[in-house]
Scaffold this motif. Structure first.
Motif, PDB file in Angstrom:
ATOM      1  N   CYS A 136       0.826  -1.214   0.000  1.00  0.00           N
ATOM      2  CA  CYS A 136       0.000   0.000   0.000  1.00  0.00           C
ATOM      3  C   CYS A 136       0.858   1.261   0.000  1.00  0.00           C
ATOM      4  CB  CYS A 136      -0.935  -0.004   1.205  1.00  0.00           C
ATOM      5  SG  CYS A 136      -2.169  -1.319   1.162  1.00  0.00           S
ATOM      6  N   MET A 137       1.968   1.248   0.727  1.00  0.00           N
ATOM      7  CA  MET A 137       2.850   2.414   0.762  1.00  0.00           C
ATOM      8  C   MET A 137       3.429   2.717  -0.615  1.00  0.00           C
ATOM      9  SD  MET A 137       2.960   3.814   3.758  1.00  0.00           S
ATOM     10  CE  MET A 137       4.422   4.837   3.591  1.00  0.00           C
ATOM     11  N   LEU A 138       3.712   1.680  -1.383  1.00  0.00           N
ATOM     12  CA  LEU A 138       4.240   1.867  -2.736  1.00  0.00           C
ATOM     13  C   LEU A 138       3.198   2.417  -3.707  1.00  0.00           C
ATOM     14  CD1 LEU A 138       6.296  -1.434  -3.124  1.00  0.00           C
ATOM     15  CD2 LEU A 138       7.246   0.892  -3.064  1.00  0.00           C
ATOM     16  N   GLY A 139       1.926   2.374  -3.318  1.00  0.00           N
ATOM     17  CA  GLY A 139       0.857   2.793  -4.216  1.00  0.00           C
ATOM     18  C   GLY A 139       0.362   1.668  -5.096  1.00  0.00           C
ATOM     19  N   LEU A 140       0.819   0.448  -4.829  1.00  0.00           N
ATOM     20  CA  LEU A 140       0.430  -0.678  -5.680  1.00  0.00           C
ATOM     21  C   LEU A 140      -1.039  -1.064  -5.487  1.00  0.00           C
ATOM     22  CD1 LEU A 140       3.610  -2.895  -5.581  1.00  0.00           C
ATOM     23  CD2 LEU A 140       2.429  -2.153  -7.644  1.00  0.00           C
ATOM     24  N   TYR A 141      -1.534  -0.997  -4.249  1.00  0.00           N
ATOM     25  CA  TYR A 141      -2.960  -1.303  -4.059  1.00  0.00           C
ATOM     26  C   TYR A 141      -3.824  -0.321  -4.848  1.00  0.00           C
ATOM     27  CZ  TYR A 141      -7.611  -0.999  -2.120  1.00  0.00           C
ATOM     28  OH  TYR A 141      -8.973  -0.905  -2.000  1.00  0.00           O
ATOM     29  N   ALA A 142      -3.497   0.974  -4.771  1.00  0.00           N
ATOM     30  CA  ALA A 142      -4.259   1.981  -5.511  1.00  0.00           C
ATOM     31  C   ALA A 142      -4.208   1.708  -7.009  1.00  0.00           C
ATOM     32  CB  ALA A 142      -3.718   3.381  -5.203  1.00  0.00           C
ATOM     33  N   ALA A 256      12.866   5.543   0.912  1.00  0.00           N
ATOM     34  CA  ALA A 256      12.798   5.263   2.349  1.00  0.00           C
ATOM     35  C   ALA A 256      12.740   3.758   2.606  1.00  0.00           C
ATOM     36  CB  ALA A 256      11.575   5.955   2.954  1.00  0.00           C
ATOM     37  N   LEU A 257      11.939   3.045   1.818  1.00  0.00           N
ATOM     38  CA  LEU A 257      11.858   1.587   1.973  1.00  0.00           C
ATOM     39  C   LEU A 257      13.191   0.929   1.613  1.00  0.00           C
ATOM     40  CD1 LEU A 257       8.305   1.006   0.439  1.00  0.00           C
ATOM     41  CD2 LEU A 257       8.941   0.911   2.863  1.00  0.00           C
ATOM     42  N   PHE A 258      13.848   1.465   0.580  1.00  0.00           N
ATOM     43  CA  PHE A 258      15.162   0.946   0.198  1.00  0.00           C
ATOM     44  C   PHE A 258      16.168   1.136   1.335  1.00  0.00           C
ATOM     45  CE2 PHE A 258      19.435   1.815  -1.422  1.00  0.00           C
ATOM     46  CZ  PHE A 258      19.695   0.679  -2.167  1.00  0.00           C
ATOM     47  N   LEU A 259      16.162   2.309   1.975  1.00  0.00           N
ATOM     48  CA  LEU A 259      17.116   2.586   3.048  1.00  0.00           C
ATOM     49  C   LEU A 259      16.866   1.709   4.265  1.00  0.00           C
ATOM     50  CD1 LEU A 259      17.333   6.487   2.808  1.00  0.00           C
ATOM     51  CD2 LEU A 259      19.058   4.810   2.104  1.00  0.00           C
ATOM     52  N   ILE A 260      15.616   1.401   4.544  1.00  0.00           N
ATOM     53  CA  ILE A 260      15.297   0.471   5.637  1.00  0.00           C
ATOM     54  C   ILE A 260      16.004  -0.865   5.407  1.00  0.00           C
ATOM     55  CG2 ILE A 260      13.434  -0.934   6.632  1.00  0.00           C
ATOM     56  CD1 ILE A 260      11.595   1.494   6.273  1.00  0.00           C
ATOM     57  N   CYS A 261      16.036  -1.280   4.149  1.00  0.00           N
ATOM     58  CA  CYS A 261      16.702  -2.540   3.797  1.00  0.00           C
ATOM     59  C   CYS A 261      18.224  -2.379   3.739  1.00  0.00           C
ATOM     60  CB  CYS A 261      16.198  -3.043   2.443  1.00  0.00           C
ATOM     61  SG  CYS A 261      14.422  -3.296   2.361  1.00  0.00           S
ATOM     62  N   PHE A 262      18.680  -1.232   3.203  1.00  0.00           N
ATOM     63  CA  PHE A 262      20.116  -1.034   2.998  1.00  0.00           C
ATOM     64  C   PHE A 262      20.888  -1.026   4.309  1.00  0.00           C
ATOM     65  CE2 PHE A 262      23.968   1.382   1.976  1.00  0.00           C
ATOM     66  CZ  PHE A 262      24.379   0.705   0.833  1.00  0.00           C
ATOM     67  N   ILE A 282      14.847  -3.569  -6.598  1.00  0.00           N
ATOM     68  CA  ILE A 282      14.348  -2.342  -5.987  1.00  0.00           C
ATOM     69  C   ILE A 282      15.149  -1.136  -6.474  1.00  0.00           C
ATOM     70  CG2 ILE A 282      14.027  -1.132  -3.791  1.00  0.00           C
ATOM     71  CD1 ILE A 282      13.562  -3.879  -2.505  1.00  0.00           C
ATOM     72  N   THR A 283      16.450  -1.315  -6.679  1.00  0.00           N
ATOM     73  CA  THR A 283      17.282  -0.228  -7.196  1.00  0.00           C
ATOM     74  C   THR A 283      16.874   0.140  -8.618  1.00  0.00           C
ATOM     75  OG1 THR A 283      19.133  -0.994  -5.826  1.00  0.00           O
ATOM     76  CG2 THR A 283      19.649   0.525  -7.617  1.00  0.00           C
ATOM     77  N   ILE A 284      16.605  -0.854  -9.451  1.00  0.00           N
ATOM     78  CA  ILE A 284      16.122  -0.580 -10.815  1.00  0.00           C
ATOM     79  C   ILE A 284      14.786   0.164 -10.750  1.00  0.00           C
ATOM     80  CG2 ILE A 284      15.356  -1.599 -12.995  1.00  0.00           C
ATOM     81  CD1 ILE A 284      17.259  -3.944 -12.431  1.00  0.00           C
ATOM     82  N   GLY A 285      13.924  -0.253  -9.825  1.00  0.00           N
ATOM     83  CA  GLY A 285      12.653   0.436  -9.647  1.00  0.00           C
ATOM     84  C   GLY A 285      12.850   1.898  -9.290  1.00  0.00           C
ATOM     85  N   LEU A 286      13.817   2.174  -8.414  1.00  0.00           N
ATOM     86  CA  LEU A 286      14.132   3.554  -8.055  1.00  0.00           C
ATOM     87  C   LEU A 286      14.631   4.342  -9.266  1.00  0.00           C
ATOM     88  CD1 LEU A 286      15.849   3.222  -4.571  1.00  0.00           C
ATOM     89  CD2 LEU A 286      14.012   4.820  -5.127  1.00  0.00           C
ATOM     90  N   PHE A 287      15.426   3.697 -10.101  1.00  0.00           N
ATOM     91  CA  PHE A 287      15.928   4.369 -11.303  1.00  0.00           C
ATOM     92  C   PHE A 287      14.781   4.782 -12.210  1.00  0.00           C
ATOM     93  CE2 PHE A 287      17.132   3.955 -15.805  1.00  0.00           C
ATOM     94  CZ  PHE A 287      18.031   5.020 -15.901  1.00  0.00           C
ATOM     95  N   ALA A 309       9.842  -5.046  -3.008  1.00  0.00           N
ATOM     96  CA  ALA A 309      10.062  -4.551  -1.646  1.00  0.00           C
ATOM     97  C   ALA A 309       9.145  -5.259  -0.654  1.00  0.00           C
ATOM     98  CB  ALA A 309       9.830  -3.040  -1.598  1.00  0.00           C
ATOM     99  N   ILE A 310       8.057  -5.845  -1.145  1.00  0.00           N
ATOM    100  CA  ILE A 310       7.150  -6.569  -0.242  1.00  0.00           C
ATOM    101  C   ILE A 310       7.830  -7.790   0.373  1.00  0.00           C
ATOM    102  CG2 ILE A 310       5.099  -5.781  -1.484  1.00  0.00           C
ATOM    103  CD1 ILE A 310       4.856  -8.582  -2.690  1.00  0.00           C
ATOM    104  N   ILE A 311       8.918  -8.252  -0.212  1.00  0.00           N
ATOM    105  CA  ILE A 311       9.685  -9.355   0.372  1.00  0.00           C
ATOM    106  C   ILE A 311      10.850  -8.819   1.193  1.00  0.00           C
ATOM    107  CG2 ILE A 311      10.963 -11.492  -0.058  1.00  0.00           C
ATOM    108  CD1 ILE A 311       9.646 -11.611  -2.786  1.00  0.00           C
ATOM    109  N   LEU A 312      11.601  -7.884   0.612  1.00  0.00           N
ATOM    110  CA  LEU A 312      12.852  -7.458   1.231  1.00  0.00           C
ATOM    111  C   LEU A 312      12.642  -6.628   2.498  1.00  0.00           C
ATOM    112  CD1 LEU A 312      15.869  -7.747   0.888  1.00  0.00           C
ATOM    113  CD2 LEU A 312      15.888  -5.615  -0.424  1.00  0.00           C
TER     114      LEU A 312
END
Length: 354
Positions: A136-142, A256-262, A282-287, A309-312
């Motif tokens: 939901c945070m990623l906007g995927l549900y919307a 922010a989600l990437f940094l939580i993982c990084f 996730i990095t490609i997604g950020l690009f 990111a739903i897994i990582l």
């Protein structure tokens, strides 16, 4: 009423997750995940036709299939790309002319895709619940309640991760080929295969921020040109021409989600090399998201990669010492729920049952 629906949805699943957390039996996780995905399926499939940017247009296609039957199918297959979407629509029309039945069929794609990948890669009910929060945070549900075709393609991409992980190129490519017959933008995900073992460095974040700034300041005609050749003007009907501020917000949420993982990259990769592939995706997604200020379609391409990111993220949150883990998980869940329910206006669209 809208807030109450989402409150019941999130709080009910959260309470169930904590109640089932104490039992280490993997069957409890599977049962919980089944309930979670069933709830997502119901929420998406039972929505009113007014919910979602493109729901009305898809229902209109379905109504034409119901009205004209075989003649409609023959007509669209000779003129349109992505035949599998029209074949599935036609098959549904043979059994029902109710648009809710149609939406339930397509809602089954993300529900099944999420169940398969979360059941395979997450360990407990709290991780599964955190995956829902990240979704939901990623906007995927919307987006799932808006773009039926690309939602189905993303769902197949999630299922294909097993073959990407195992370096089984032909099965991976077959999944992408099937998804492309529903939404052809999924072919961009093929770049994940040669890049899957790339190493992630901290300075990539600086590069991505530079790309983000440049994409809002300059116009790269060559990217626009090749995007038009590949996708035409199809995304104009997806409601994806967002304001740059919205694209920036989506980028920083992903960051922010990437940094939580990084923060936990070393223990994550040393524990399971699959996590390195997830970091790459996730990095490609950020690009791609960083390019959304230049070309709005890039935001939708980003979903194919950022979805992992739903897994990582849940895995990263479990890397804290056991005595701190409940606090870390609880804080993450509460902050995200507050943002989703009381701050964000786009990630949880106004809801109404059919």
């Amino acid at each position: 009423m809208n807030l109450y629906i989402y409150l019941i949805f999130f709080l009910g699943l959260l309470i169930f997750a904590y109640l089932a957390m104490g039992n280490k039996d993997s069957r409890d996780k599977t049962i919980y995940l089944g309930v979670l995905c069933f709830a997502i399926w119901m929420l998406m499939g039972l929505r009113d036709v007014t919910i979602g940017t493109d729901t009305k247009s898809y229902v209109h296609i379905f109504e034409r299939a119901c009205l004209y039957g075989n003649n409609w199918l023959e007509s669209v297959l000779t003129k349109m790309r992505e035949p599998l979407f029209y074949i599935i629509t036609w098959l549904v029309s043979l059994f029902s002319d109710n648009y809710t039945a149609y939406l339930l069929v397509w809602a089954g794609f993300p529900a099944i895709g999420l169940f398969i990948i979360l059941n395979r890669y997450l360990n407990n009910t709290i991780e599964c619940y955190e995956a829902l929060i990240v979704l939901c945070m990623l906007g995927l549900y919307a987006f799932f309640v808006a773009g039926i075709r690309q939602t189905a393609a993303i769902s197949i991409v999630l299922i294909s991760f097993k073959y990407l992980q195992n370096a089984n190129f032909w099965k991976f490519a077959m999944c992408i080929a099937i998804a492309a017959m529903i939404h052809n933008s999924v072919i961009m995900f093929l770049i994940a295969y040669p890049l899957r073992w790339a190493k992630i460095k901290w300075w990539y974040i600086i590069v991505l921020l530079i790309v983000l700034i440049l994409s809002t300041k300059i116009k790269l005609d060559i990217i626009v040109k090749y995007s038009a050749l590949l996708f035409g003007n199809r995304f104009e009907s997806y409601g994806t021409i967002y304001q740059s501020s919205q694209n920036m917000s989506a980028f920083f949420v992903q960051l922010a989600l990437f940094l939580i993982c990084f923060i936990k990259i070393k223990p994550l990769i040393s524990k399971d090399t699959t996590n390195n592939i997830l970091f790459v995706l996730i990095t490609i997604g950020l690009f791609f998201q960083s390019l959304a200020g230049l070309l709005a379609e890039m935001s939708r391409i980003s979903f194919y990669f950022s979805a992992f990111a739903i897994i990582l993220v849940p895995r990263a949150l479990q890397e804290y010492p056991p005595r701190y883990r409940p606090l870390v998980n609880g804080t993450f869940i509460m902050v995200c729920l507050f943002l989703l329910l009381f701050v964000s206006k786009s990630n949880l669209p106004i809801y109404k049952f059919a």
